[in-house]
Design an enzyme around this catalytic site. Structure first.
Site, PDB file in Angstrom:
ATOM      1  N   HIS A  82      27.156  26.790  62.570  1.00  0.00           N
ATOM      2  CA  HIS A  82      25.910  27.532  62.737  1.00  0.00           C
ATOM      3  C   HIS A  82      25.819  28.621  61.674  1.00  0.00           C
ATOM      4  O   HIS A  82      26.824  29.097  61.162  1.00  0.00           O
ATOM      5  CB  HIS A  82      25.877  28.137  64.144  1.00  0.00           C
ATOM      6  CG  HIS A  82      24.580  28.758  64.534  1.00  0.00           C
ATOM      7  ND1 HIS A  82      23.405  28.055  64.633  1.00  0.00           N
ATOM      8  CD2 HIS A  82      24.276  30.036  64.866  1.00  0.00           C
ATOM      9  CE1 HIS A  82      22.428  28.867  65.024  1.00  0.00           C
ATOM     10  NE2 HIS A  82      22.937  30.077  65.154  1.00  0.00           N
ATOM     11  N   TYR A  83      24.595  29.045  61.390  1.00  0.00           N
ATOM     12  CA  TYR A  83      24.414  29.995  60.302  1.00  0.00           C
ATOM     13  C   TYR A  83      24.974  31.379  60.597  1.00  0.00           C
ATOM     14  O   TYR A  83      25.212  32.154  59.669  1.00  0.00           O
ATOM     15  CB  TYR A  83      22.938  30.091  59.909  1.00  0.00           C
ATOM     16  CG  TYR A  83      22.121  31.098  60.685  1.00  0.00           C
ATOM     17  CD1 TYR A  83      21.854  32.368  60.178  1.00  0.00           C
ATOM     18  CD2 TYR A  83      21.588  30.779  61.930  1.00  0.00           C
ATOM     19  CE1 TYR A  83      21.106  33.288  60.876  1.00  0.00           C
ATOM     20  CE2 TYR A  83      20.835  31.686  62.644  1.00  0.00           C
ATOM     21  CZ  TYR A  83      20.595  32.937  62.118  1.00  0.00           C
ATOM     22  OH  TYR A  83      19.861  33.852  62.819  1.00  0.00           O
ATOM     23  N   ASP A 116      19.237  25.789  61.057  1.00  0.00           N
ATOM     24  CA  ASP A 116      20.276  26.806  61.202  1.00  0.00           C
ATOM     25  C   ASP A 116      21.685  26.211  61.138  1.00  0.00           C
ATOM     26  O   ASP A 116      22.632  26.908  60.759  1.00  0.00           O
ATOM     27  CB  ASP A 116      20.128  27.531  62.541  1.00  0.00           C
ATOM     28  CG  ASP A 116      18.892  28.412  62.609  1.00  0.00           C
ATOM     29  OD1 ASP A 116      18.251  28.625  61.566  1.00  0.00           O
ATOM     30  OD2 ASP A 116      18.567  28.894  63.713  1.00  0.00           O
ATOM     31  N   HIS A 154      11.316  23.973  61.662  1.00  0.00           N
ATOM     32  CA  HIS A 154      12.509  24.822  61.709  1.00  0.00           C
ATOM     33  C   HIS A 154      13.564  24.226  62.642  1.00  0.00           C
ATOM     34  O   HIS A 154      14.756  24.233  62.326  1.00  0.00           O
ATOM     35  CB  HIS A 154      12.146  26.238  62.162  1.00  0.00           C
ATOM     36  CG  HIS A 154      13.262  27.215  61.967  1.00  0.00           C
ATOM     37  ND1 HIS A 154      13.742  27.542  60.719  1.00  0.00           N
ATOM     38  CD2 HIS A 154      14.006  27.921  62.855  1.00  0.00           C
ATOM     39  CE1 HIS A 154      14.738  28.408  60.845  1.00  0.00           C
ATOM     40  NE2 HIS A 154      14.908  28.650  62.122  1.00  0.00           N
ATOM     41  N   ASP A 164      12.950  31.897  57.606  1.00  0.00           N
ATOM     42  CA  ASP A 164      14.403  31.769  57.725  1.00  0.00           C
ATOM     43  C   ASP A 164      14.896  30.411  57.204  1.00  0.00           C
ATOM     44  O   ASP A 164      16.005  30.295  56.687  1.00  0.00           O
ATOM     45  CB  ASP A 164      14.850  31.894  59.190  1.00  0.00           C
ATOM     46  CG  ASP A 164      14.094  32.903  60.020  1.00  0.00           C
ATOM     47  OD1 ASP A 164      12.858  33.016  59.853  1.00  0.00           O
ATOM     48  OD2 ASP A 164      14.720  33.552  60.857  1.00  0.00           O
ATOM     49  N   GLY A 195      13.659  38.874  54.535  1.00  0.00           N
ATOM     50  CA  GLY A 195      14.864  39.006  53.724  1.00  0.00           C
ATOM     51  C   GLY A 195      15.500  37.686  53.344  1.00  0.00           C
ATOM     52  O   GLY A 195      16.015  37.519  52.229  1.00  0.00           O
ATOM     53  N   TRP A 196      15.460  36.711  54.246  1.00  0.00           N
ATOM     54  CA  TRP A 196      16.106  35.429  53.958  1.00  0.00           C
ATOM     55  C   TRP A 196      15.451  34.739  52.758  1.00  0.00           C
ATOM     56  O   TRP A 196      16.128  34.021  52.003  1.00  0.00           O
ATOM     57  CB  TRP A 196      16.029  34.491  55.165  1.00  0.00           C
ATOM     58  CG  TRP A 196      16.805  34.896  56.367  1.00  0.00           C
ATOM     59  CD1 TRP A 196      16.323  35.001  57.656  1.00  0.00           C
ATOM     60  CD2 TRP A 196      18.202  35.223  56.456  1.00  0.00           C
ATOM     61  NE1 TRP A 196      17.319  35.380  58.515  1.00  0.00           N
ATOM     62  CE2 TRP A 196      18.485  35.525  57.806  1.00  0.00           C
ATOM     63  CE3 TRP A 196      19.235  35.306  55.516  1.00  0.00           C
ATOM     64  CZ2 TRP A 196      19.754  35.896  58.235  1.00  0.00           C
ATOM     65  CZ3 TRP A 196      20.503  35.677  55.938  1.00  0.00           C
ATOM     66  CH2 TRP A 196      20.753  35.967  57.292  1.00  0.00           C
ATOM     67  N   THR A 204      15.942  36.316  66.944  1.00  0.00           N
ATOM     68  CA  THR A 204      14.652  36.351  67.617  1.00  0.00           C
ATOM     69  C   THR A 204      13.768  35.199  67.181  1.00  0.00           C
ATOM     70  O   THR A 204      13.849  34.734  66.042  1.00  0.00           O
ATOM     71  CB  THR A 204      13.913  37.684  67.337  1.00  0.00           C
ATOM     72  OG1 THR A 204      12.691  37.707  68.063  1.00  0.00           O
ATOM     73  CG2 THR A 204      13.620  37.872  65.863  1.00  0.00           C
TER      74      THR A 204
END
Length: 376
Positions: free
Chosen positions: A46-47, A95, A139, A150, A223-224, A339
């Site tokens: 997992h990330y 992820d 996603h 993300d 940010g990602w 989140t």
């Protein structure tokens, strides 16, 4: 004097006495003391582990301290089976693709074919990934047609490096397409910021009924995106036909973000553009990712060196929040827990954590990158 300063002085430490790479090492040490690598949460590939250990890998490359390499290798070896299969991961979640970035260096260092086999297990999944009508990656399987910012960090760097490593440029093209599509549909022309997500079908509750966009600019999601682009650029051909457009997107986003930096602390807000609201709060993981991206963009020549002023201000802002536990180990607080996408109240109500893996990972990424910048 703030409590954090008292805590630091009690431990005989001063912020000024620690270089950025020393702060990176302190964060690595704190998490290594907390978790044996085999039990890093959650109990799957997992990330959360991936971003933390990616930071640790960069720290190892700068310090040559073998205990960092050994630690991250132990985690990967607890997940990758002798036949190259991965013990436990969700094959329909971006992820759970991201930690595969750790396999490239291990393959290079050891020549062990199981790391290559694991890469061939993970990355080709993207060729069959479900997409929205425009071709954008979902996603997660349970989030039909939803593109999240993300997701570029989760799939972009690993796919581009895979394409470069194994001589298949289609993976590079695939991810530059994803990055361009994401920016096209999530960028707000008024602020220059990127919305957290986009549902082209407008079916999910959070989607704007006209645009399909998420309602807010969430700090860490934004940010990602630049962090991912900069990782991708390291393995893309310099003359790739999409690179110039992506560099411009990167520049525009980072310039826009600097306008929202809190002038008093150097930090950025949980909901980036609403720092004037009393219930909004300053968040460390997004700040760390922005600082990393600004500094790296300057180092690569994509941003004017004048932007290092904002990077150093943000870096110092995060350092100013640090405390230490009774054993003298660093505590990184003000980290929003994971989140989903929601409205302003949703983001503001999210709990914070200390020394969680993706927050520590963002901090280490920031500190290693700042150690490569000209020191003030």
């Amino acid at each position: 004097m703030r409590a954090s300063e008292t805590n630091l002085q009690t431990n005989g430490l001063s912020r000024a006495e620690n270089t950025p790479i020393e702060w990176a090492e302190k964060a690595c040490e704190a998490l290594m003391a907390k978790f044996e690598p085999e039990v890093l949460p959650p109990d799957r590939f997992h990330y959360h582990q991936g971003v933390f250990l990616s930071g640790m890998e960069k720290c190892w490359k700068e310090t040559k301290n073998e205990k960092y390499y050994s630690y991250l290798k132990r985690w990967v070896d607890s997940q990758v089976q002798p036949d190259g299969s991965i013990k436990k991961f969700n094959q329909d979640e971006l992820d759970d693709i991201q930690p595969g970035v750790l396999l490239f260096n291990l393959l290079e260092q050891t020549g062990d074919s199981r790391y290559e086999k694991a890469l061939h297990t993970l990355v080709p999944l993207l060729k069959k990934w479900p997409t929205n009508p425009s071709g954008g990656f979902w996603h997660k399987g349970k989030y039909p047609n939803q593109m999240w910012l993300d997701g570029l960090y989760m799939a972009g760097p690993i796919a581009v490096q895979y394409g470069q490593t194994f001589g298949d440029s289609s993976y590079i093209d695939m991810m530059t397409f994803q990055a361009l599509l994401m920016a096209k549909h999530t960028k707000d022309p008024a602020t220059g910021l990127l919305y957290h997500g986009w549902d082209e079908t407008k079916a999910v509750a959070w989607a704007d009924p006209v645009t399909g966009l998420a309602p807010e600019f969430w700090g860490r999601a934004i940010g990602w995106y630049p962090v991912a682009l900069l990782e991708m650029f390291e393995y893309m051909p310099a003359d790739h036909p999409d690179k110039a457009a992506l560099v411009e997107i990167l520049q525009d986003l980072l310039v826009a973000l600097v306008k929202y930096q809190d002038p008093a602390t150097g930090l950025w807000y949980q909901v980036v553009d609403k720092g004037d609201r009393a219930d909004n709060w300053l968040e460390n993981s997004c700040t760390a990712l922005y600082v990393h991206a600004i500094a790296k963009a300057v180092r690569f020549g994509y941003l004017d060196p004048a932007y290092m002023e904002a990077a150093w201000k943000g870096y110092q802002g995060v350092i100013d929040t640090l405390t230490f536990d009774e054993n003298g180990r660093v505590i990184i607080g003000n980290i929003c827990i994971g989140t989903g996408i929601g409205d302003y109240a949703h983001y503001i109500a999210r709990p914070t954590s200390e020394n969680d893996l993706h927050g520590a990972g963002a901090f280490i990424l920031m500190c290693v990158e700042m150690s490569l910048a000209p020191q003030k």
